[in-house]
Scaffold this motif. Structure first.
Motif, mmCIF file in Angstrom:
data_model
loop_
_atom_site.group_PDB
_atom_site.id
_atom_site.type_symbol
_atom_site.label_atom_id
_atom_site.label_comp_id
_atom_site.label_asym_id
_atom_site.label_seq_id
_atom_site.Cartn_x
_atom_site.Cartn_y
_atom_site.Cartn_z
ATOM 1 N N THR A 56 9.420 -2.596 -7.553
ATOM 2 C CA THR A 56 8.699 -1.389 -8.091
ATOM 3 C C THR A 56 7.282 -1.700 -8.284
ATOM 4 O OG1 THR A 56 9.472 -2.270 -10.076
ATOM 5 C CG2 THR A 56 11.047 -0.866 -8.921
ATOM 6 N N LYS A 57 6.654 -0.780 -8.841
ATOM 7 C CA LYS A 57 5.384 -0.688 -9.255
ATOM 8 C C LYS A 57 5.190 -1.494 -10.363
ATOM 9 C CE LYS A 57 3.177 3.565 -8.160
ATOM 10 N NZ LYS A 57 2.292 4.863 -8.693
ATOM 11 N N LYS A 111 0.913 -1.310 0.027
ATOM 12 C CA LYS A 111 -0.035 0.154 0.248
ATOM 13 C C LYS A 111 0.757 1.398 0.089
ATOM 14 C CE LYS A 111 -4.472 -1.520 1.940
ATOM 15 N NZ LYS A 111 -5.100 -1.838 3.029
ATOM 16 N N ASP A 112 1.934 1.196 0.654
ATOM 17 C CA ASP A 112 2.867 2.432 0.848
ATOM 18 C C ASP A 112 4.060 2.424 -0.259
ATOM 19 O OD1 ASP A 112 4.111 0.127 1.805
ATOM 20 O OD2 ASP A 112 4.888 1.331 3.645
ATOM 21 N N TYR A 123 5.783 -5.239 -9.069
ATOM 22 C CA TYR A 123 4.278 -5.434 -8.369
ATOM 23 C C TYR A 123 3.285 -6.142 -9.089
ATOM 24 C CZ TYR A 123 0.070 -4.952 -5.518
ATOM 25 O OH TYR A 123 -1.078 -5.137 -4.893
ATOM 26 N N LYS A 124 2.974 -5.316 -10.622
ATOM 27 C CA LYS A 124 2.018 -5.851 -11.425
ATOM 28 C C LYS A 124 2.438 -7.063 -11.910
ATOM 29 C CE LYS A 124 0.512 -1.011 -12.772
ATOM 30 N NZ LYS A 124 0.419 -0.122 -13.573
ATOM 31 N N THR A 125 3.680 -7.537 -12.293
ATOM 32 C CA THR A 125 4.338 -8.374 -12.897
ATOM 33 C C THR A 125 4.199 -9.644 -11.825
ATOM 34 O OG1 THR A 125 6.001 -7.499 -14.118
ATOM 35 C CG2 THR A 125 6.256 -9.627 -13.805
#
Length: 285
Positions: A97-98, A64-65, A101-103
């Protein structure tokens, strides 16, 4: 609208009756020889779903952070050995990283889908007895029981509804008409196809074929509901093909035609009178 609500209520009661009978009979070990194996694979499926959900939720809460601490990382990887490798390969530098995270989420979803398809096929292969009992119960209840009670199932009896011949109320509805209604309303074709597929296909193929058939069945149900709501006589696709309609009766056994001009005019007159009475009472005050 009132008649539609009554029909929906009757439908759910009837489906509950069928599902209750099916569940009870398929839950008897003497009848269902596959029960133990089914329970085993169903438990595996439940555990896989729980593991996937917990891992994904913990990962989501920790990120979340937009960072994952070592403490959070240690907590996440303890949840599942199956999914921890998806995050381990990205956490060498102690951060996520964002994009990573998506991967990770995408890889997790793909991994779970593979597990799900495999277990889904195993669960279904051990549901053959359930499918057969459902088919027999559906045919008996919605065809033969309907025929011998003159179109009154338990649900329809409760809501004062009855399946009648569209052209002549006094003419008995044929067994063929009840079969046509059952085919379109209660999914026997879907279960027959599942039975064939479960004995001939495995894993991905079984999942893909049954998913397509389920989608077709879903859209067919939507068309039936739509025709019931749109047509003035309330006849759905199944009624049009079977040459039937659903009649509504009062407690005296007299038919209530919700769609006739006389009924609509009477209701309109009652509403006008009610409004006039309300206005008179308002003026007195």
């Amino acid at each position: 609208m009132k008649k539609i609500l009554k029909r929906i209520g009757a439908y759910f009661i009837d489906m509950m009756v069928v599902m209750l009978i099916t569940q009870c009979l398929s839950g008897v070990p003497f009848i269902n020889k596959q029960l133990d194996t089914y329970n085993k694979y169903y438990q595996e499926y439940s555990n896989a779903l729980k593991e996937y959900s917990e891992f994904k939720l913990e990962l989501q809460n920790s990120f979340k952070d937009e960072k994952i601490t070592e403490k959070e990382y240690s907590k996440i990887i303890k949840i599942s050995d199956d999914y921890k490798q998806e995050i381990e390969k990205f956490y060498d530098d102690k951060k996520i990283t964002k994009k990573e995270y998506k991967t990770i989420n995408k890889n997790m979803d793909n991994h779970y889908l593979k597990i799900y398809k495999k277990l889904y096929s195993k669960v279904e292969k051990n549901s053959i007895c359930y499918f057969i009992i459902y088919l027999i119960t559906t045919i008996f209840y919605f065809v033969f029981f309907n025929y011998y009670t003159n179109g009154e199932t338990l649900g329809k009896k409760i809501f004062h509804l009855k399946i009648v011949n569209n052209k002549d109320n006094n003419k008995k509805v044929s067994i063929l008409s009840y079969i046509i209604r059952a085919i379109f309303l209660y999914q026997p074709i879907y279960y027959i196809i599942k039975l064939i597929c479960v004995m001939t296909l495995n894993g991905n193929d079984y999942y893909n074929v049954t998913s397509i058939v389920y989608d077709i069945q879903y859209y067919l149900q939507f068309i039936i509901i739509l025709t019931v709501m749109i047509k003035m006589d309330g006849r759905g696709l199944h009624d049009l093909l079977a040459g039937t309609r659903v009649a509504s009766y009062n407690r005296k056994g007299e038919e209530i035609d919700y769609y006739s001009k006389s009924f609509l005019t009477k209701r309109l007159d009652e509403e006008i009178i009610e409004k006039k009475e309300n206005l008179k009472q308002g003026n007195k005050k």
